[in-house]
Write a protein that holds these residues in place. Structure first.
Motif, PDB file in Angstrom:
ATOM      1  N   PHE A 233      -1.326   2.416  11.016  1.00 15.28           N
ATOM      2  CA  PHE A 233      -1.983   1.956   9.796  1.00 15.28           C
ATOM      3  C   PHE A 233      -1.792   2.967   8.664  1.00 15.28           C
ATOM      4  O   PHE A 233      -1.635   2.586   7.497  1.00 15.28           O
ATOM      5  N   ALA A 234      -1.797   4.262   9.019  1.00  7.96           N
ATOM      6  CA  ALA A 234      -1.603   5.296   7.990  1.00  7.96           C
ATOM      7  C   ALA A 234      -0.255   5.067   7.288  1.00  7.96           C
ATOM      8  O   ALA A 234      -0.144   5.233   6.067  1.00  7.96           O
ATOM      9  N   GLY A 235       0.755   4.674   8.051  1.00 12.51           N
ATOM     10  CA  GLY A 235       2.073   4.391   7.472  1.00 12.51           C
ATOM     11  C   GLY A 235       2.015   3.194   6.531  1.00 12.51           C
ATOM     12  O   GLY A 235       2.591   3.207   5.433  1.00 12.51           O
ATOM     13  N   LEU A 236       1.292   2.158   6.955  1.00 13.49           N
ATOM     14  CA  LEU A 236       1.170   0.959   6.108  1.00 13.49           C
ATOM     15  C   LEU A 236       0.434   1.273   4.814  1.00 13.49           C
ATOM     16  O   LEU A 236       0.756   0.745   3.745  1.00 13.49           O
ATOM     17  N   LEU A 237      -0.559   2.159   4.952  1.00  7.97           N
ATOM     18  CA  LEU A 237      -1.344   2.542   3.790  1.00  7.97           C
ATOM     19  C   LEU A 237      -0.460   3.232   2.737  1.00  7.97           C
ATOM     20  O   LEU A 237      -0.666   3.085   1.536  1.00  7.97           O
ATOM     21  N   LYS A 238       0.523   3.971   3.217  1.00 14.31           N
ATOM     22  CA  LYS A 238       1.466   4.621   2.297  1.00 14.31           C
ATOM     23  C   LYS A 238       2.221   3.557   1.490  1.00 14.31           C
ATOM     24  O   LYS A 238       2.412   3.688   0.286  1.00 14.31           O
ATOM     25  N   GLU A 239       2.657   2.507   2.191  1.00 13.18           N
ATOM     26  CA  GLU A 239       3.365   1.419   1.499  1.00 13.18           C
ATOM     27  C   GLU A 239       2.432   0.720   0.512  1.00 13.18           C
ATOM     28  O   GLU A 239       2.820   0.332  -0.586  1.00 13.18           O
ATOM     29  N   TYR A 240       1.193   0.557   0.956  1.00 13.30           N
ATOM     30  CA  TYR A 240       0.185  -0.093   0.113  1.00 13.30           C
ATOM     31  C   TYR A 240      -0.011   0.728  -1.165  1.00 13.30           C
ATOM     32  O   TYR A 240      -0.065   0.190  -2.269  1.00 13.30           O
ATOM     33  N   GLU A 241      -0.100   2.060  -0.986  1.00 12.61           N
ATOM     34  CA  GLU A 241      -0.307   2.947  -2.145  1.00 12.61           C
ATOM     35  C   GLU A 241       0.899   2.911  -3.076  1.00 12.61           C
ATOM     36  O   GLU A 241       0.762   2.916  -4.295  1.00 12.61           O
ATOM     37  N   ARG A 242       2.072   2.855  -2.472  1.00 16.83           N
ATOM     38  CA  ARG A 242       3.289   2.836  -3.283  1.00 16.83           C
ATOM     39  C   ARG A 242       3.313   1.586  -4.178  1.00 16.83           C
ATOM     40  O   ARG A 242       3.802   1.614  -5.297  1.00 16.83           O
ATOM     41  N   ARG A 243       2.757   0.491  -3.667  1.00 22.50           N
ATOM     42  CA  ARG A 243       2.759  -0.749  -4.438  1.00 22.50           C
ATOM     43  C   ARG A 243       1.496  -0.955  -5.268  1.00 22.50           C
ATOM     44  O   ARG A 243       1.386  -1.943  -6.002  1.00 22.50           O
ATOM     45  N   SER A 244       0.537  -0.050  -5.115  1.00 24.62           N
ATOM     46  CA  SER A 244      -0.744  -0.251  -5.788  1.00 24.62           C
ATOM     47  C   SER A 244      -0.595  -0.210  -7.309  1.00 24.62           C
ATOM     48  O   SER A 244       0.057   0.677  -7.858  1.00 24.62           O
ATOM     49  N   VAL A 245      -1.209  -1.167  -7.979  1.00 25.84           N
ATOM     50  CA  VAL A 245      -1.156  -1.156  -9.447  1.00 25.84           C
ATOM     51  C   VAL A 245      -2.384  -0.461 -10.034  1.00 25.84           C
ATOM     52  O   VAL A 245      -2.513  -0.359 -11.250  1.00 25.84           O
ATOM     53  N   ILE A 246      -3.288   0.016  -9.161  1.00 24.96           N
ATOM     54  CA  ILE A 246      -4.494   0.666  -9.704  1.00 24.96           C
ATOM     55  C   ILE A 246      -4.551   2.165  -9.424  1.00 24.96           C
ATOM     56  O   ILE A 246      -5.286   2.886 -10.090  1.00 24.96           O
ATOM     57  N   LEU A 247      -3.751   2.625  -8.455  1.00 25.08           N
ATOM     58  CA  LEU A 247      -3.831   4.037  -8.055  1.00 25.08           C
ATOM     59  C   LEU A 247      -3.600   4.972  -9.256  1.00 25.08           C
ATOM     60  O   LEU A 247      -2.624   4.817  -9.993  1.00 25.08           O
TER      61      LEU A 247
ATOM     62  N   MET B 245      -2.984  -4.919   5.547  1.00 25.20           N
ATOM     63  CA  MET B 245      -1.738  -5.196   6.286  1.00 25.20           C
ATOM     64  C   MET B 245      -1.072  -6.459   5.743  1.00 25.20           C
ATOM     65  O   MET B 245       0.148  -6.529   5.608  1.00 25.20           O
ATOM     66  N   THR B 246      -1.903  -7.458   5.448  1.00 24.87           N
ATOM     67  CA  THR B 246      -1.350  -8.739   5.002  1.00 24.87           C
ATOM     68  C   THR B 246      -0.722  -8.607   3.615  1.00 24.87           C
ATOM     69  O   THR B 246       0.352  -9.153   3.353  1.00 24.87           O
ATOM     70  N   ALA B 247      -1.383  -7.860   2.743  1.00 25.83           N
ATOM     71  CA  ALA B 247      -0.840  -7.689   1.389  1.00 25.83           C
ATOM     72  C   ALA B 247       0.531  -7.003   1.451  1.00 25.83           C
ATOM     73  O   ALA B 247       1.484  -7.413   0.769  1.00 25.83           O
TER      74      ALA B 247
ATOM     75  N   GLY C 283       3.419  -5.993  -7.020  1.00 23.55           N
ATOM     76  CA  GLY C 283       2.436  -4.931  -6.878  1.00 23.55           C
ATOM     77  C   GLY C 283       1.242  -5.451  -6.075  1.00 23.55           C
ATOM     78  O   GLY C 283       1.121  -6.659  -5.828  1.00 23.55           O
ATOM     79  N   ILE C 284       0.378  -4.527  -5.678  1.00 24.14           N
ATOM     80  CA  ILE C 284      -0.822  -4.934  -4.947  1.00 24.14           C
ATOM     81  C   ILE C 284      -2.038  -4.391  -5.682  1.00 24.14           C
ATOM     82  O   ILE C 284      -2.083  -3.220  -6.071  1.00 24.14           O
ATOM     83  N   LYS C 285      -2.985  -5.284  -5.907  1.00 20.92           N
ATOM     84  CA  LYS C 285      -4.208  -4.868  -6.583  1.00 20.92           C
ATOM     85  C   LYS C 285      -5.351  -4.933  -5.577  1.00 20.92           C
ATOM     86  O   LYS C 285      -5.662  -6.018  -5.077  1.00 20.92           O
ATOM     87  N   TRP C 286      -5.897  -3.755  -5.262  1.00 21.51           N
ATOM     88  CA  TRP C 286      -6.967  -3.697  -4.256  1.00 21.51           C
ATOM     89  C   TRP C 286      -8.081  -4.647  -4.623  1.00 21.51           C
ATOM     90  O   TRP C 286      -8.412  -4.738  -5.796  1.00 21.51           O
TER      91      TRP C 286
END
Ligand code: BTX
Length: 328
Positions: free
Chosen positions: A263-277, A154-156, A172-175
Motif C-alpha cells: 500500500f505504501a507503494g500505491l500511496l506514492k503513485e497516489y501522491e504523484r497524481r494528487s492535485v491537492i498535495l 487503490m481504486t483511484a 489527476g486524483i483529488k482526495w
C-alpha cells in the motif's frame, strides 16, 4: 449459442468466416447461423455477409455485452462473475444486495444507465444511458474498518493507470475519491462497507466514469465541475475495453494494497497524481471546516492537513475544494 457465434466472429475480426465453418464447428444448421447473425446485427454488430465468403465482423458496437466484457479479461478474481443491466436504480445498491446474499468476491454489477445513481452523503450521480461506466465491484478485503479509505485510494490509482493505458490520458486524483482532468471531475468512486471494527464483511466499490458524454449530456448545474473522456480527447471510446482495463489494474492494486508495504507503494503513485498535495485547500469534514496545506496522506488513507497555526490535522473523510476554483 449466440455467444458462441459472436466469439467465432471476434476470433476472426475483419476477416470472413464461412457459414459452413460456423455451422460445422458449433453443430447448428446454416439457417440457425443466419438467425444469430441477424440477431447480432440488430444489436449493432456490423457484420458483412457474402454468399461466397460468409460473414465478416467489421465493427464492434459500444454495448455492454458479457462476451465483450469477459473476452481477454486477464484477472483471477475481479470480473469472473458479471451482472449486466440495461437500466437499474444504483449498481452499488444492487451489489450490496448480492454481497449480503453471499456473492463471491470480485462480482461486478454494470449498468448502461442508472436512474438513482448515488454519490457520497446522499448526493446523486448523473448516469445517462449508453455513455458511461457505471459499475460496482464486490470485495471481501482482509482489512480493519479503519483501513477502509485504502480501498478508495487503490481504486483511484487503478482507474488512473487504466485510463493511461486504454485512453492515453493523464489524469489527476483529488482526495479522497475523485479522478480529475483539467480541474474537472471525470470519475467518482463510492466505497460502501458492511463492517465491524476488526473485520470487513464486504466492501462495494462503485465507479462512475464519464466516457462518451458530450457537454450537452451533462446537466447545467455540473457543467463547471464535470468532464468526460470524450470532452477531453475529442473522440469516443469503447466502454468494454476501458472496463476490462480498470478491472485488471484494480485487481493488481488490490492484491498489492492489502499488504502494508504494497500500500505504501500505491500511496506514492497516489501522491504523484494528487492535485491537492502541497496546495492550500479547504476541507469540509465530519468534524467541521478546515483550511490549510495538504501535506500528505496516511497509511490509513487519511489526509494530513497543516493548519495555519502549524498543527497537523488528520482527516479521514471530507470534501476538498481548491481555493478559487468554483468551490471545487
Ligand atoms: P461525490 O459525493 O463525491 O460526488 C457527487 C457530486 O458530483 C454531485 O453532487 C454532483 O455535484 C457531481 N456529479 C454528479 N454526477 C456527476 C457526473 N456524472 N460527473 C461528474 N460529476 C458529477 C462521487 O460522489 C461518487 C460517485 C460514484 C458513482 C458510482 S456509479 C456506480 C455506482 N453506483 C452508484 O449509485 N454510485 C456509484
Amino acid at each position: 449459442m449466440r455467444d458462441a457465434v459472436l466469439s467465432m466472429l471476434l476470433d476472426n475480426l475483419g476477416n470472413f468466416v464461412s457459414g459452413e465453418d460456423i455451422s460445422r464447428q458449433l453443430g447448428i444448421t446454416r439457417a440457425a447461423v443466419w438467425k444469430y447473425i441477424r440477431l447480432l446485427q440488430s444489436e449493432g454488430y456490423l457484420i458483412e455477409s457474402s454468399t461466397k465468403k460468409g460473414y465478416c465482423l467489421r465493427q464492434v458496437p459500444d454495448i455492454l455485452d458479457e462476451v465483450l466484457l469477459t473476452r481477454g479479461l486477464n484477472t483471477s478474481i475481479l470480473g469472473r462473475n458479471v451482472e449486466i443491466h440495461s437500466s437499474i436504480g444504483s449498481t452499488n445498491a444492487r451489489a450490496k444486495e448480492l454481497a449480503l446474499s453471499g456473492a463471491r468476491e470480485g462480482t461486478v454489477v454494470i449498468a448502461d444507465e442508472q436512474v438513482q445513481g448515488r454519490g457520497r452523503l446522499g448526493r446523486s450521480w448523473v448516469s445517462p444511458p449508453g455513455k458511461g461506466i457505471w459499475m460496482s465491484v464486490i470485495l471481501r478485503p482482509r482489512l480493519s474498518s479503519q483501513q477502509v479509505p485504502r480501498i478508495t485510494i487503490m481504486t483511484a490509482v487503478a482507474v488512473a493507470n487504466a485510463l493511461k493505458r486504454s485512453a492515453q490520458i493523464d489524469v489527476g486524483i483529488k482526495w479522497p475519491n475523485d479522478v480529475v482532468c483539467g480541474g474537472k471531475k471525470l470519475c467518482g468512486i463510492l466505497t460502501e462497507v458492511h463492517a465491524e471494527p476488526e473485520v470487513i464483511h464486504y466492501a462495494v466499490v462503485g465507479i462512475g466514469l464519464n466516457v462518451n458524454l458530450s457537454f450537452e449530456d451533462l446537466p447545467e448545474d455540473i457543467r463547471d465541475i464535470a468532464t468526460s473522456l470524450r470532452i477531453e480527447k475529442g473522440k469516443e471510446f469503447n466502454r468494454a475495453d476501458i472496463i476490462k482495463s480498470i478491472l485488471q489494474e484494480m485487481e493488481k492494486g488490490y492484491l498489492q494494497g492489502l499488504r502494508d508495504d504494497g500500500f505504501a507503494g500505491l500511496l506514492k503513485e497516489y501522491e504523484r497524481r494528487s492535485v491537492i498535495l502541497g496546495k492550500r485547500i479547504r476541507v469540509i469534514g465530519v468534524d467541521g471546516q478546515f483550511s490549510g496545506y495538504a501535506q500528505g496522506f496516511g497509511l490509513d488513507g487519511s489526509l494530513m492537513l497543516r493548519l495555519d497555526d502549524g498543527r497537523v490535522e488528520r482527516i479521514l473523510a471530507g470534501d476538498v475544494s481548491l481555493r478559487g476554483e468554483n468551490g471545487y
